[in-house]
Design an enzyme around this catalytic site. Structure first.
Site, PDB file in Angstrom:
ATOM      1  N   CYS A 184     -34.374   7.606   4.346  1.00 13.48           N
ATOM      2  CA  CYS A 184     -35.734   8.090   4.564  1.00 13.48           C
ATOM      3  C   CYS A 184     -36.680   6.963   4.958  1.00 13.48           C
ATOM      4  O   CYS A 184     -36.416   5.783   4.717  1.00 13.48           O
ATOM      5  CB  CYS A 184     -36.234   8.834   3.329  1.00 13.48           C
ATOM      6  SG  CYS A 184     -36.952   7.800   2.047  1.00 13.48           S
ATOM      7  N   HIS A 208     -34.630  15.337  -6.197  1.00 20.09           N
ATOM      8  CA  HIS A 208     -33.375  14.831  -5.655  1.00 20.09           C
ATOM      9  C   HIS A 208     -32.511  15.886  -4.983  1.00 20.09           C
ATOM     10  O   HIS A 208     -31.419  15.592  -4.512  1.00 20.09           O
ATOM     11  CB  HIS A 208     -32.575  14.156  -6.771  1.00 20.09           C
ATOM     12  CG  HIS A 208     -33.385  13.144  -7.525  1.00 20.09           C
ATOM     13  ND1 HIS A 208     -33.885  13.384  -8.788  1.00 20.09           N
ATOM     14  CD2 HIS A 208     -33.816  11.915  -7.186  1.00 20.09           C
ATOM     15  CE1 HIS A 208     -34.566  12.342  -9.200  1.00 20.09           C
ATOM     16  NE2 HIS A 208     -34.552  11.429  -8.245  1.00 20.09           N
ATOM     17  N   SER A 234     -40.467   5.582  -6.844  1.00 19.12           N
ATOM     18  CA  SER A 234     -40.843   6.481  -7.932  1.00 19.12           C
ATOM     19  C   SER A 234     -41.669   5.771  -9.006  1.00 19.12           C
ATOM     20  O   SER A 234     -41.746   6.238 -10.142  1.00 19.12           O
ATOM     21  CB  SER A 234     -39.582   7.090  -8.567  1.00 19.12           C
ATOM     22  OG  SER A 234     -38.649   6.083  -8.922  1.00 19.12           O
ATOM     23  N   GLU A 289     -28.851  13.200  -6.147  1.00 19.93           N
ATOM     24  CA  GLU A 289     -28.935  13.591  -4.735  1.00 19.93           C
ATOM     25  C   GLU A 289     -27.550  13.839  -4.155  1.00 19.93           C
ATOM     26  O   GLU A 289     -27.328  14.823  -3.445  1.00 19.93           O
ATOM     27  CB  GLU A 289     -29.660  12.506  -3.934  1.00 19.93           C
ATOM     28  CG  GLU A 289     -29.833  12.870  -2.471  1.00 19.93           C
ATOM     29  CD  GLU A 289     -30.577  11.805  -1.673  1.00 19.93           C
ATOM     30  OE1 GLU A 289     -30.364  11.730  -0.439  1.00 19.93           O
ATOM     31  OE2 GLU A 289     -31.378  11.050  -2.281  1.00 19.93           O
ATOM     32  N   THR A 337     -30.302   9.425   1.063  1.00 15.82           N
ATOM     33  CA  THR A 337     -31.558   8.945   1.637  1.00 15.82           C
ATOM     34  C   THR A 337     -32.038   7.632   1.045  1.00 15.82           C
ATOM     35  O   THR A 337     -32.867   6.951   1.653  1.00 15.82           O
ATOM     36  CB  THR A 337     -32.677   9.990   1.440  1.00 15.82           C
ATOM     37  OG1 THR A 337     -32.935  10.153   0.046  1.00 15.82           O
ATOM     38  CG2 THR A 337     -32.297  11.326   2.058  1.00 15.82           C
ATOM     39  N   SER A 363     -32.848   4.381 -10.789  1.00 14.37           N
ATOM     40  CA  SER A 363     -33.497   4.625  -9.501  1.00 14.37           C
ATOM     41  C   SER A 363     -32.709   3.908  -8.411  1.00 14.37           C
ATOM     42  O   SER A 363     -32.733   2.685  -8.318  1.00 14.37           O
ATOM     43  CB  SER A 363     -34.943   4.116  -9.526  1.00 14.37           C
ATOM     44  OG  SER A 363     -35.483   4.067  -8.226  1.00 14.37           O
ATOM     45  N   SER A 364     -32.021   4.683  -7.584  1.00 15.41           N
ATOM     46  CA  SER A 364     -31.185   4.091  -6.536  1.00 15.41           C
ATOM     47  C   SER A 364     -32.001   3.211  -5.605  1.00 15.41           C
ATOM     48  O   SER A 364     -31.599   2.093  -5.276  1.00 15.41           O
ATOM     49  CB  SER A 364     -30.494   5.199  -5.734  1.00 15.41           C
ATOM     50  OG  SER A 364     -29.772   4.671  -4.639  1.00 15.41           O
ATOM     51  N   ASN A 365     -33.176   3.692  -5.183  1.00 14.21           N
ATOM     52  CA  ASN A 365     -33.938   2.903  -4.211  1.00 14.21           C
ATOM     53  C   ASN A 365     -34.487   1.628  -4.837  1.00 14.21           C
ATOM     54  O   ASN A 365     -34.605   0.607  -4.162  1.00 14.21           O
ATOM     55  CB  ASN A 365     -35.049   3.758  -3.582  1.00 14.21           C
ATOM     56  CG  ASN A 365     -36.214   4.009  -4.508  1.00 14.21           C
ATOM     57  OD1 ASN A 365     -37.136   3.205  -4.594  1.00 14.21           O
ATOM     58  ND2 ASN A 365     -36.181   5.130  -5.217  1.00 14.21           N
ATOM     59  N   CYS A 386     -43.594   7.327  -2.799  1.00 14.14           N
ATOM     60  CA  CYS A 386     -43.453   7.885  -1.454  1.00 14.14           C
ATOM     61  C   CYS A 386     -43.981   9.316  -1.479  1.00 14.14           C
ATOM     62  O   CYS A 386     -44.317   9.858  -2.534  1.00 14.14           O
ATOM     63  CB  CYS A 386     -41.990   7.854  -1.019  1.00 14.14           C
ATOM     64  SG  CYS A 386     -40.919   8.917  -2.034  1.00 14.14           S
TER      65      CYS A 386
END
Length: 373
Positions: free
Chosen positions: A222, A102, A310, A154, A192, A250-252, A24
């Protein structure tokens, strides 16, 4: 099954590639920040007192991907967990310190300022937006309910803005532990990188418990998180199984696996799904192609593939190459939206021409640290 039937099955095998996927704008900016410093670095004379110092220090992982961190480490960046791991002689020599994408708590920025560090803040602007929201709502007398994951960088940064005003919850059940009267001005904010589906039940529970609670004008989740989740839903709606490339912290990326699995659960009845961890109806996460397990693809014709925000594209290509070797040579695309978002580099790098330090030309501590007030 005769040979012609086997060949027909093999010819039907396909990878459905999600678009958008991978980097991103915030991640790209953070990585470019460290790369820019490394590119500008001139090694000092071998007999100089600071010849053994690195080109740059980075507090925490610049982004949550171990391959990115390893690549930057190989180029000379030194990653530390906390600022006290950076020696005073490095600070005196002007070695820059990069804060990760973050976000960062004020206490950490205060420490950097106290020690006179050359700071380059690579916090994602969308994370910084949440920090500014905390400032604004605290100033206006609100208590803040923050939906996030305990221990995530974050969340630590956001809560650190005003610990006495920000109340972190992670699950729907946590709502019962909150205690506010109707006279309390309440607002909810969100990490986010969470999934929209994941937060929906928590938001609904908050509205039931505290009907007067407010939400910010726009979602804190986001654009990239939402876009990748929508694309993965589309992919999972047509694939037999889904592979997400991304690191465990990696949370996302973890959320993408959960989103894919939810869709697959709706499509595959318990009796139709493969055994635990294999076959149709399963979503998997890998750091790279080396984590792929051939058993996952038994009875699978269409493999969905995406990556977290990421993740470098070469890791996705590695997975595509491995799948092609197993007969999944055809690739189709599931596109939901074209992303055009771009963030400029931090101001400390944009002003490199002024009062540079020995290695990068980063500006002085006062202007290098980008506050979110």
């Amino acid at each position: 099954m005769d040979q012609s039937d086997t060949q027909a099955l093999r010819d039907d095998r396909e990878v459905i590639l999600a678009d958008p996927r991978g980097f991103c704008a915030g991640v790209d900016r953070a990585i470019q920040t460290v790369e820019t410093i490394l590119d500008a670095w001139t090694p000092p004379d071998g007999e100089a007192d600071d010849a053994d110092l690195p080109p740059v220090y980075v507090r925490r992982q610049i982004v949550h991907n171990r391959h990115v961190v390893e690549d930057l480490s190989d180029r000379g960046a030194v990653f530390v967990d906390e600022l006290d791991q950076i020696p005073d002689r490095a600070v005196r020599a002007g070695v820059p310190v990069v804060f990760s994408a973050h976000g960062i708590a004020p206490a950490v920025q205060d420490e950097a300022r106290r020690r006179g560090m050359e700071v380059v803040d690579a916090s994602c602007p969308l994370v910084s937006k949440v920090h500014r929201e905390v400032h604004r709502f605290v100033r206006d007398g609100y208590q803040i309910v923050y939906i996030g994951h305990r221990g995530h960088d974050e969340a630590i940064g956001v809560v650190g803005e005003a610990p006495e005003h920000v109340h972190l919850i992670e699950h729907e059940a946590d709502v019962d532990g909150l205690d506010f009267t109707s006279e309390t001005k309440l607002v909810m904010l969100t990490q986010t990188t969470l999934s929209l589906d994941e937060t929906a039940d928590i938001v609904a529970a908050l509205h039931r418990r505290f009907p007067w609670i407010e939400e910010p004008p726009g979602s804190d989740i986001c654009y990239a998180t939402q876009n990748r989740q929508h694309a993965v839903k589309l992919v999972a709606g047509h694939a037999d199984c889904v592979v997400i490339v991304g690191s465990a912290n990696s949370s996302n990326s973890v959320r993408l696996v959960e989103v894919a699995q939810d869709v697959l659960n709706e499509r595959f009845a318990a009796g139709d799904a493969g055994a635990e961890g294999s076959g149709p109806g399963r979503a998997h996460r890998v750091d790279d192609a080396g984590d792929l397990d051939p058993s996952w693809f038994q009875g699978v014709t269409k493999v969905g593939l995406s990556s977290g925000a990421s993740v470098p594209e070469d890791l996705v290509q590695g997975v595509l190459d491995a799948l092609a070797g197993w007969g999944y040579g055809r690739v189709s695309y599931a596109e939901t939206i074209k992303e055009t978002m771009h963030f400029v580099l931090p101001s400390a790098l944009r002003s490199r021409g002024a009062a540079g330090n020995r290695k990068t030309g980063a500006s002085s501590p006062a202007s290098a640290t980008e506050r979110r007030d």
